[in-house]
Design a protein around this motif. Structure first.
Motif, PDB file in Angstrom:
ATOM      1  N   GLU A 165       0.826  -1.199   0.000  1.00  0.00           N
ATOM      2  CA  GLU A 165       0.000   0.000   0.000  1.00  0.00           C
ATOM      3  C   GLU A 165       0.867   1.258   0.000  1.00  0.00           C
ATOM      4  O   GLU A 165       0.582   2.234  -0.710  1.00  0.00           O
ATOM      5  CB  GLU A 165      -0.937   0.012   1.210  1.00  0.00           C
ATOM      6  N   GLN A 166       1.941   1.237   0.789  1.00  0.00           N
ATOM      7  CA  GLN A 166       2.830   2.401   0.844  1.00  0.00           C
ATOM      8  C   GLN A 166       3.569   2.602  -0.476  1.00  0.00           C
ATOM      9  O   GLN A 166       3.719   3.720  -0.953  1.00  0.00           O
ATOM     10  CB  GLN A 166       3.830   2.232   1.990  1.00  0.00           C
ATOM     11  N   LEU A 167       4.026   1.512  -1.078  1.00  0.00           N
ATOM     12  CA  LEU A 167       4.689   1.624  -2.381  1.00  0.00           C
ATOM     13  C   LEU A 167       3.733   2.139  -3.441  1.00  0.00           C
ATOM     14  O   LEU A 167       4.108   2.933  -4.312  1.00  0.00           O
ATOM     15  CB  LEU A 167       5.261   0.263  -2.798  1.00  0.00           C
ATOM     16  N   ALA A 168       2.474   1.695  -3.363  1.00  0.00           N
ATOM     17  CA  ALA A 168       1.470   2.168  -4.322  1.00  0.00           C
ATOM     18  C   ALA A 168       1.229   3.666  -4.162  1.00  0.00           C
ATOM     19  O   ALA A 168       1.057   4.398  -5.149  1.00  0.00           O
ATOM     20  CB  ALA A 168       0.168   1.392  -4.141  1.00  0.00           C
ATOM     21  N   GLN A 169       1.227   4.144  -2.911  1.00  0.00           N
ATOM     22  CA  GLN A 169       1.044   5.573  -2.673  1.00  0.00           C
ATOM     23  C   GLN A 169       2.198   6.381  -3.250  1.00  0.00           C
ATOM     24  O   GLN A 169       1.996   7.426  -3.878  1.00  0.00           O
ATOM     25  CB  GLN A 169       0.908   5.834  -1.173  1.00  0.00           C
ATOM     26  N   VAL A 170       3.406   5.909  -3.033  1.00  0.00           N
ATOM     27  CA  VAL A 170       4.578   6.604  -3.579  1.00  0.00           C
ATOM     28  C   VAL A 170       4.495   6.660  -5.101  1.00  0.00           C
ATOM     29  O   VAL A 170       4.733   7.700  -5.720  1.00  0.00           O
ATOM     30  CB  VAL A 170       5.880   5.901  -3.132  1.00  0.00           C
ATOM     31  N   ALA A 171       4.154   5.532  -5.715  1.00  0.00           N
ATOM     32  CA  ALA A 171       4.080   5.475  -7.175  1.00  0.00           C
ATOM     33  C   ALA A 171       3.011   6.417  -7.715  1.00  0.00           C
ATOM     34  O   ALA A 171       3.217   7.110  -8.717  1.00  0.00           O
ATOM     35  CB  ALA A 171       3.793   4.042  -7.624  1.00  0.00           C
ATOM     36  N   THR A 172       1.871   6.465  -7.049  1.00  0.00           N
ATOM     37  CA  THR A 172       0.784   7.338  -7.504  1.00  0.00           C
ATOM     38  C   THR A 172       1.171   8.805  -7.398  1.00  0.00           C
ATOM     39  O   THR A 172       0.949   9.593  -8.320  1.00  0.00           O
ATOM     40  CB  THR A 172      -0.490   7.068  -6.683  1.00  0.00           C
ATOM     41  N   HIS A 173       1.764   9.152  -6.268  1.00  0.00           N
ATOM     42  CA  HIS A 173       2.144  10.557  -6.080  1.00  0.00           C
ATOM     43  C   HIS A 173       3.270  10.960  -7.027  1.00  0.00           C
ATOM     44  O   HIS A 173       3.238  12.048  -7.618  1.00  0.00           O
ATOM     45  CB  HIS A 173       2.570  10.796  -4.636  1.00  0.00           C
ATOM     46  N   ALA A 174       4.258  10.106  -7.203  1.00  0.00           N
ATOM     47  CA  ALA A 174       5.374  10.420  -8.095  1.00  0.00           C
ATOM     48  C   ALA A 174       4.891  10.618  -9.524  1.00  0.00           C
ATOM     49  O   ALA A 174       5.302  11.556 -10.214  1.00  0.00           O
ATOM     50  CB  ALA A 174       6.419   9.301  -8.042  1.00  0.00           C
ATOM     51  N   THR A 175       4.005   9.742  -9.964  1.00  0.00           N
ATOM     52  CA  THR A 175       3.485   9.860 -11.327  1.00  0.00           C
ATOM     53  C   THR A 175       2.660  11.115 -11.500  1.00  0.00           C
ATOM     54  O   THR A 175       2.746  11.800 -12.525  1.00  0.00           O
ATOM     55  CB  THR A 175       2.643   8.618 -11.667  1.00  0.00           C
ATOM     56  N   LYS A 176       1.847  11.430 -10.509  1.00  0.00           N
ATOM     57  CA  LYS A 176       1.014  12.633 -10.582  1.00  0.00           C
ATOM     58  C   LYS A 176       1.883  13.889 -10.691  1.00  0.00           C
ATOM     59  O   LYS A 176       1.631  14.776 -11.521  1.00  0.00           O
ATOM     60  CB  LYS A 176       0.111  12.716  -9.351  1.00  0.00           C
ATOM     61  N   GLU A 177       2.911  13.974  -9.864  1.00  0.00           N
ATOM     62  CA  GLU A 177       3.774  15.148  -9.903  1.00  0.00           C
ATOM     63  C   GLU A 177       4.513  15.249 -11.239  1.00  0.00           C
ATOM     64  O   GLU A 177       4.618  16.315 -11.832  1.00  0.00           O
ATOM     65  CB  GLU A 177       4.784  15.098  -8.748  1.00  0.00           C
TER      66      GLU A 177
END
Length: 594
Positions: free
Chosen positions: A378-390
């Motif tokens: 879940e934490q890795l998914a959050q990082v990936a989502t935020h990084a891609t969005k930025e």
């Protein structure tokens, strides 16, 4: 196979440089020259075999990037030992300088200046070419990403390669590694001439939120069930080695790194013979504009190579076309439009999965990685989502802006007046003279210098009047920028940004890329950065000043754009004397009278 062999030989020279060699200017043309020389000297019958053997002899040098080793190098090793063809001392010296990308003491290493005016990191570019030449890019992920691999090695199902258990520290912290210094190449940085307008990023800092607030975007609050359902089962080796790995690692470092926006620009010591590249933000992360340019170029060209039939084109020819008029005669497939093409290649859902998959794979390859230990999916998914969005919003979705130092701006005369941000207006101009649209960096930069000389020497202004100028080459050129009052719209300079398109648009329209930059990209990113109000009004110059600017054809098109204001407030419109008397008193800055 010959083309792939040439690239592996080049990697061998990167890893085992000849000390004490002279070097060429840090230009993309020099890199292309090195590839062309390799292509001429490598025997066609031995190129692929030689390349693989050369990599095997240097594999210990690749431990800094186990992901690269596993996805690319581990699948291509041979046992024969052969020497690469010799390069000239000048080209060998160049290859040493561009071997590794990094940021050290405000200087960016491993970058070169391309003919379109952009700065490109060579390491991710070569990684993309390498991945593309392999053809098969899909790699299956292990089902249990948290299982500890055996000490002897790690073998993933359906992937014919075994890699050692690399327990190195984070490969993403290249800017703090003592191994990455520009001093190794013996370059001495001359003083970089900078004015008040040259300090800071071309785009203002894009801050996703307070560094003290944990990211709780609804987009990333997936339940365990949702996470399992969307769990990536494969990765694209091309996207991982060029972009996804570095995006994930950068955003793993936490909110303290987000205050420094993606895509920090910089200045070369000189443009004709570039040697040293100094970042405008000395605390920038390694995800600079140059790195992201190289990553996108590597991904785009690698994707092209992976779909090209044998025999593939020589890499020197491919790069010459890409950094020139366009690959295979297509002017849309060139470095000028890497952001638009990159957005098409990496839609947000796909890139999010690739970043997540890269972190999963790295967690398996480096179980002792200090940033990945103990992190849940879940934490890795959050990082990936935020990084891609930025990345998607703050870089791909924004126009590429050449800073003042890139087009050779003369210093500002006196001291600039700061704007009171955010502003509420965007004023559109055409330059009229120069009349022909500029379609390449050399011409656009010359037009910028010509306009600045006219504004300073003939008009008597402090600097070029416009906030930004848009060419037909796919780039925006920084004038007075986001923070300083311009001299573009008489009586209104302190209230809005003045954006000019190079050319005379009385009877014809600008190129679509230029229109898109003014209509969509520039204002959208300015709003996101907090320098332009969300409800801003877009006006043509002629609505505020007695002029034909921005030309009939362009003005008629402006009237169809969403933010165009047909009902300009009386204080900003050409009204009768009676209507002016009803206006509240307004204090004009001296700069508004220019």
């Amino acid at each position: 196979m010959v083309v792939q062999g040439i690239l592996w030989i080049l990697y061998g020279l990167l890893l085992q440089p000849e000390p004490g060699t002279a070097t060429l200017p840090l230009l993309m043309d020099s890199v292309i020259q090195a590839l062309a020389e390799l292509e001429q000297k490598a025997p066609a019958t031995e190129a692929g075999h030689t390349a693989s053997a050369w990599l095997l002899s240097a594999q210990d040098s690749c431990a800094h990037n186990p992901l690269h080793h596993f996805l690319l190098e581990g699948q291509n090793l041979k046992t024969t030992k052969l020497d690469p063809p010799s390069l000239s001392p000048e080209l060998q010296g160049l290859i040493v300088e561009v071997a590794r990308h990094g940021v050290w003491d405000g200087k960016e290493c491993g970058v070169v200046l391309a003919s379109d005016g952009s700065t490109v990191a060579v390491e991710p570019l070569l990684a993309g070419l390498e991945a593309g030449l392999q053809g098969n890019r899909v790699v299956n992920l292990p089902l249990d990403s948290t299982a500890t691999p055996p000490d002897a090695g790690v073998t993933f199902p359906d992937v014919g390669a075994t890699v050692r258990d690399e327990r190195a520290t984070s490969p993403g912290l290249r800017d703090t590694s003592s191994d990455v210094t520009c001093a190794d190449v013996g370059a001495v940085s001359p003083d970089v001439i900078a004015t008040d307008l040259d300090v800071g990023a071309t785009f203002p800092d894009v801050r996703p939120g307070s560094p003290h607030v944990q990211v709780t975007s609804p987009d990333v609050q997936a339940s365990s069930a949702d996470t399992k359902a969307n769990f990536p089962t494969t990765v694209d080796s091309l996207l991982v080695v060029t972009l996804a790995r570095d995006l994930g690692l950068n955003f793993l470092q936490g909110p303290q790194t987000w205050s420094h926006s993606l895509g920090t620009e910089g200045c070369w010591d000189q443009l004709s013979v570039p040697r040293t590249f100094t970042l405008l933000d000395p605390e920038a992360s390694t995800l600079t504009t140059a790195f992201l340019n190289g990553a996108l170029d590597g991904a785009l060209l690698g994707d092209y190579l992976s779909q090209s039939p044998e025999p593939r084109p020589p890499l020197s020819r491919l790069l010459s076309q890409y950094y020139g008029a366009g690959v295979a005669g297509d002017p849309g497939f060139r470095s000028n439009f890497r952001r638009q093409n990159g957005a098409a290649l990496t839609p947000t859902p796909i890139l999010t999965q690739q970043v997540w998959g890269a972190l999963i794979l790295l967690q398996r390859l480096e179980p002792a990685h200090p940033q990945l230990q103990g992190m849940s999916q879940e934490q890795l998914a959050q990082v990936a989502t935020h990084a891609t969005k930025e990345f998607t919003e703050a870089f791909l979705g924004c126009p590429a802006i050449h800073p003042r130092c890139r087009w050779g701006a003369a210093p500002y005369r006196g001291r600039p007046t700061p704007l009171q941000l955010p502003l509420g207006f965007l004023y559109v101009h055409h330059t009229y003279v120069p009349a022909p649209p500029c379609t390449d960096f050399e011409r656009c930069a010359a037009d910028m210098r010509s306009m600045q000389r006219f504004h300073q020497h003939t008009r008597g202004w402090d600097d070029i009047g416009y906030s930004f100028v848009v060419g037909s080459d796919g780039y925006v050129y920084e004038g007075r920028g986001w923070h300083w009052v311009g001299a573009h719209t008489l009586g209104h300079n302190s209230r809005g940004f003045g954006v000019a398109l190079i050319g005379n648009y009385t009877a014809e329209l600008p190129a679509e890329a230029a229109l898109r930059a003014v209509r969509d990209e520039l204002p959208r990113c300015a709003v996101r950065a907090g320098v332009l109000r969300p409800g801003y009004a877009l006006l043509g110059h002629r609505q505020l000043v007695r002029t034909d600017c921005p030309g009939d054809a362009l003005f008629n098109l402006l009237r169809t754009w969403p933010h165009f204001d047909k009902n300009v407030k009386p204080r900003t419109a050409r009204r009768s004397r009676r209507s002016r008397r009803r206006l509240p008193p307004t204090i004009l800055l001296a700069t508004d009278l220019q």
